[in-house]
Design a protein around this motif. Structure first.
Motif, mmCIF file in Angstrom:
data_model
loop_
_atom_site.group_PDB
_atom_site.id
_atom_site.type_symbol
_atom_site.label_atom_id
_atom_site.label_comp_id
_atom_site.label_asym_id
_atom_site.label_seq_id
_atom_site.Cartn_x
_atom_site.Cartn_y
_atom_site.Cartn_z
ATOM 1 N N HIS A 12 0.829 -1.210 0.000
ATOM 2 C CA HIS A 12 0.000 0.000 0.000
ATOM 3 C C HIS A 12 0.864 1.260 0.000
ATOM 4 N N GLU A 13 2.023 1.172 0.620
ATOM 5 C CA GLU A 13 2.887 2.341 0.735
ATOM 6 C C GLU A 13 3.891 2.448 -0.407
ATOM 7 N N GLY A 14 3.729 1.620 -1.454
ATOM 8 C CA GLY A 14 4.539 1.761 -2.653
ATOM 9 C C GLY A 14 5.877 1.043 -2.643
ATOM 10 N N PHE A 15 6.018 0.047 -1.789
ATOM 11 C CA PHE A 15 7.288 -0.675 -1.724
ATOM 12 C C PHE A 15 7.382 -1.801 -2.749
ATOM 13 N N GLY A 16 6.335 -1.981 -3.554
ATOM 14 C CA GLY A 16 6.388 -2.996 -4.597
ATOM 15 C C GLY A 16 5.326 -4.066 -4.439
ATOM 16 N N THR A 17 5.441 -5.113 -5.248
ATOM 17 C CA THR A 17 4.509 -6.229 -5.194
ATOM 18 C C THR A 17 4.836 -7.114 -3.988
ATOM 19 N N ARG A 18 3.976 -8.065 -3.715
ATOM 20 C CA ARG A 18 4.232 -8.963 -2.585
ATOM 21 C C ARG A 18 5.532 -9.742 -2.774
ATOM 22 N N ARG A 19 5.810 -10.138 -4.011
ATOM 23 C CA ARG A 19 7.056 -10.862 -4.273
ATOM 24 C C ARG A 19 8.262 -9.971 -4.013
ATOM 25 N N PHE A 38 11.623 -11.343 9.500
ATOM 26 C CA PHE A 38 12.051 -11.959 8.238
ATOM 27 C C PHE A 38 10.884 -12.622 7.502
ATOM 28 N N ASP A 39 9.706 -12.543 8.085
ATOM 29 C CA ASP A 39 8.513 -13.150 7.503
ATOM 30 C C ASP A 39 7.638 -12.053 6.890
ATOM 31 N N SER A 40 7.453 -12.077 5.565
ATOM 32 C CA SER A 40 6.664 -11.035 4.889
ATOM 33 C C SER A 40 5.178 -11.122 5.237
ATOM 34 N N GLY A 41 4.763 -12.238 5.851
ATOM 35 C CA GLY A 41 3.383 -12.375 6.282
ATOM 36 C C GLY A 41 3.178 -12.017 7.744
ATOM 37 N N PHE A 42 4.195 -11.447 8.363
ATOM 38 C CA PHE A 42 4.139 -11.101 9.789
ATOM 39 C C PHE A 42 2.974 -10.152 10.050
ATOM 40 N N PRO A 43 2.132 -10.412 11.085
ATOM 41 C CA PRO A 43 0.975 -9.554 11.371
ATOM 42 C C PRO A 43 1.379 -8.264 12.075
ATOM 43 N N VAL A 44 0.822 -7.161 11.591
ATOM 44 C CA VAL A 44 1.117 -5.848 12.164
ATOM 45 C C VAL A 44 -0.201 -5.140 12.477
ATOM 46 N N ASN A 45 -0.263 -4.509 13.624
ATOM 47 C CA ASN A 45 -1.420 -3.692 13.986
ATOM 48 C C ASN A 45 -1.125 -2.249 13.576
ATOM 49 N N PRO A 46 -1.767 -1.742 12.508
ATOM 50 C CA PRO A 46 -1.467 -0.395 12.014
ATOM 51 C C PRO A 46 -1.733 0.698 13.037
ATOM 52 N N ASP A 47 -2.640 0.437 13.991
ATOM 53 C CA ASP A 47 -2.994 1.458 14.976
ATOM 54 C C ASP A 47 -2.016 1.523 16.145
#
Length: 225
Positions: A12-19, A38-47
């Motif tokens: 969303h912030e323009g860093f590229g595709t998921r790959r 190191f896990d691109s699927g790591f869960p993040v709470n945006p708030d």
């Protein structure tokens, strides 16, 4: 606690595709609350969480809101077996953006959020017929089932005629093909349909068919009022 995958947020912030973000996470210093991940699927709470890439803080947006001037024949859906959808015209970073709360607000008749459409009909209507159709829509016309879509009684809708075959219709629901089905019940066929506004948000006339842009903060806030 509401979380999003880190690759989705960074996309969303323009860093590229998921790959591309998977490689970024592997080879760059991507940290959540100061801890490298190191896990691109790591869960993040945006708030609540703080995300940095190589020491630079990333502003997190849970949802991204877009305005598109939809081309004729393109449907507003994730998938459609017969037609192109709006997602076919979006780059990958936007193709998984959803906000169920806003979608419910736009569609639900309980919110009374007006949606105005420009309509061109296949057959011109006389003044008497225009009066009849306007009354039918104001009273709440019954709409028959279509395929797997159930029948329903449309809420009161406001119809303003521009000429014999063009009008603007304002509804407060969002049923499948609702405008086309309403006019079909009234004995006519919609040959061209364009949504002009949702609530106070109006379509940007500078957008060519198929073009889109992100909503400004003022426009986004207006949808949630």
């Amino acid at each position: 606690m509401s979380t999003e995958r880190i690759d989705k947020l960074l996309s969303h912030e323009g860093f590229g595709t998921r790959r591309e973000i998977k490689r970024l996470v592997r080879y760059s210093e991507v940290c959540v609350n100061g801890t490298r991940i190191f896990d691109s699927g790591f869960p993040v709470n945006p708030d609540k969480d703080t995300l940095t890439v190589d020491g630079e803080k990333v502003s997190l947006r849970k949802n991204v809101y877009l305005m598109m001037n939809k081309k004729p024949g393109v449907v507003s859906a994730n998938k459609d077996g017969l037609h192109q959808t709006v997602f076919d015209f979006l780059p990958e970073e936007y193709r998984f953006t959803t906000d169920g709360t806003l979608t419910h607000k736009i569609i639900s008749p309980k919110t009374h959020l007006p949606k105005t459409y420009f309509v061109r009909l296949a057959k011109p209507e006389s003044a008497a017929r225009q009066t009849e159709i306007t009354r039918l829509f104001a009273d709440g016309i019954h709409v028959s089932a279509e395929g797997k879509e159930a029948e329903f009684d449309a809420k009161s809708a406001h119809l303003v005629w521009k000429n014999e075959s063009e009008a603007e219709l304002t509804i407060t629901e969002g049923k499948y093909h609702q405008v086309k089905r309403m006019f079909a019940e009234a004995g006519n066929e919609v040959s061209y349909l364009k949504r002009l506004s949702i609530g106070s948000l109006k379509l940007d006339e500078s957008l060519a068919p198929g073009e889109f842009r992100e909503l400004s903060q003022v426009e986004t806030d207006a949808l949630f009022l």
